[in-house]
Design an enzyme around this catalytic site. Structure first.
Site, PDB file in Angstrom:
ATOM      1  N   TYR A 101       0.876  -1.112  -0.033  1.00  0.00           N
ATOM      2  CA  TYR A 101       0.042  -0.125  -0.142  1.00  0.00           C
ATOM      3  C   TYR A 101       0.916   1.051  -0.176  1.00  0.00           C
ATOM      4  CZ  TYR A 101      -4.552  -2.386   0.500  1.00  0.00           C
ATOM      5  OH  TYR A 101      -5.532  -2.898   0.352  1.00  0.00           O
ATOM      6  N   GLU A 198       0.864 -29.077  11.550  1.00  0.00           N
ATOM      7  CA  GLU A 198       0.487 -28.407  10.350  1.00  0.00           C
ATOM      8  C   GLU A 198      -0.481 -27.363  10.688  1.00  0.00           C
ATOM      9  OE1 GLU A 198      -1.513 -28.632   5.955  1.00  0.00           O
ATOM     10  OE2 GLU A 198      -0.821 -30.581   6.882  1.00  0.00           O
ATOM     11  N   ASP A 250      -0.667 -33.228   7.523  1.00  0.00           N
ATOM     12  CA  ASP A 250      -1.711 -34.136   6.713  1.00  0.00           C
ATOM     13  C   ASP A 250      -0.889 -35.098   5.652  1.00  0.00           C
ATOM     14  OD1 ASP A 250      -3.457 -32.742   8.550  1.00  0.00           O
ATOM     15  OD2 ASP A 250      -4.082 -31.457   6.632  1.00  0.00           O
TER      16      ASP A 250
END
Length: 368
Positions: A101, A198, A250
């Site tokens: 920005y 995770e 996972d």
């Protein structure tokens, strides 16, 4: 205003030197200004057997406003370098989003006006370019990302003048890891090992089970793709404080990729692997074979997508995944076309993950 930090002065000096060289080229009228930057990406990432991590190669990119196509990139790198200089001059701090920005503008005339940045990805790439041009990691010029890493357990941190005891209320809550890791000092560590998972939802379940107290562990998560601060904290705990590190994610190619970020690094940050990677970290799960070894019900398994399968095929080709263990696991995934989340263990009961699966894996690895 406080006196400018010595490190900041050095970085400002490096940026000014870059600008000075560009000005010389412009004024000479004989030489087109240019920037030579180390190339980032898969085609300039090298596996180092010695370091046991991904490292940056020797390819460079020549950035010069000598063609219409190259002008935007050259301009963006210069504008971002100047924005970093201003940030340091003012002794302030910004997120990578804030830098986007701060440098956002429009270019062109009224008939052909467009945004300076096509997306924040382009702004982020410019920040990486400043890191490479100066040889200074962005944390040292006070550009950070949104905090997402979490930590809980017997560890004391000093942030500024405040002491943070991450063991207080560790059954109920975790502490955010400050993204400007340069401002964080590890005061004391009483844990026996560090376990990284995770996702924060999995960390919450494990934490509430009393796992930290029972096994004297530090629990950490990068809440998905780990940020630099989390990875640097893991590395420091392993290499400075000599604590074993284990990682669980996972059982899908993306989860495996996240787990390996800690252990071997990533192609997008291979230029910073020495600060971010923990080669001695052990990726213990969730293995694709665990889906069947721990009898995850079919209803809790997920069908692999075409994208998942292509990712696994690509991973099998990587030099750093040629170990028989990973080849066997990836082959099993490609054969059965099934994946699974750590949360699937909740089908065996909400305490099964923390009280059965994880301790068994830790015993097999010699941690417990």
């Amino acid at each position: 205003m406080a006196a400018i930090d010595k490190r900041h002065k050095e970085t400002i000096g490096k940026i000014k030197l870059i600008m000075k060289d560009i000005c010389k080229d412009v004024l000479s009228e004989k030489k087109m200004p240019s920037l030579d930057i180390t190339k980032i990406g898969y085609d300039n990432t090298v596996w180092s057997e010695e370091k046991r991590m991904l490292t940056i190669g020797t390819k460079t990119v020549h950035i010069s406003p000598d063609t219409t196509k190259k002008i935007p990139t050259f301009s963006q790198y210069i504008v971002m370098s100047n924005a970093v200089r201003k940030l340091l001059d003012e002794e302030m701090e910004s997120t990578i989003r804030g830098m986007y920005y701060a440098t956002l503008s429009t270019v062109g005339d009224e008939g052909n006006k467009q945004k300076f940045w096509t997306s924040q990805d382009a702004s982020d790439d410019a920040i990486k370019a400043v890191e490479l041009l100066t040889g200074v990691p962005r944390e040292e010029f006070s550009v950070t990302s949104k905090p997402k890493g979490m930590i809980s357990g017997p560890i004391l941190l000093r942030v500024g003048g405040d002491i943070i005891d991450c063991n207080l209320g560790s059954r109920a809550t975790s502490q955010l890891i400050p993204t400007n890791i340069m401002d964080v000092e590890i005061v004391d560590v009483k844990a026996d090992f560090v376990m990284v998972v995770e996702k924060d939802t999995v960390l919450n379940n494990i934490r509430k089970s009393g796992f930290i107290q029972k096994y004297n562990a530090i629990l950490m998560t990068g809440s998905g793709e780990p940020d630099r601060a989390t990875r640097m904290m893991v590395k420091t705990l392993n290499e400075v404080w000599k604590k074993p590190v284990v990682v669980f994610a996972d059982a899908d190619p993306w989860g495996l990729g996240i787990a390996l970020r800690y252990k071997i690094g990533s192609e997008s940050l291979s230029y910073d692997s020495d600060r971010l990677v923990t080669p001695d970290a052990m990726v213990l799960g969730m293995m694709f074979s665990d889906i069947y070894d721990y009898n995850i019900p079919e209803v809790a398994r997920l069908a692999a997508s075409e994208e998942d399968l292509n990712r696994a095929i690509d991973m099998k080709k990587k030099q750093w995944l040629k170990d028989k263990k990973w080849q066997k696991e990836l082959s099993l995934f490609l054969k059965n076309k099934e994946k699974c989340e750590l949360d699937a263990f909740f089908k065996h009961g909400f305490r099964y993950l923390a009280e059965t699966y994880l301790p068994q894996k830790l015993r097999e690895s010699g941690i417990l």
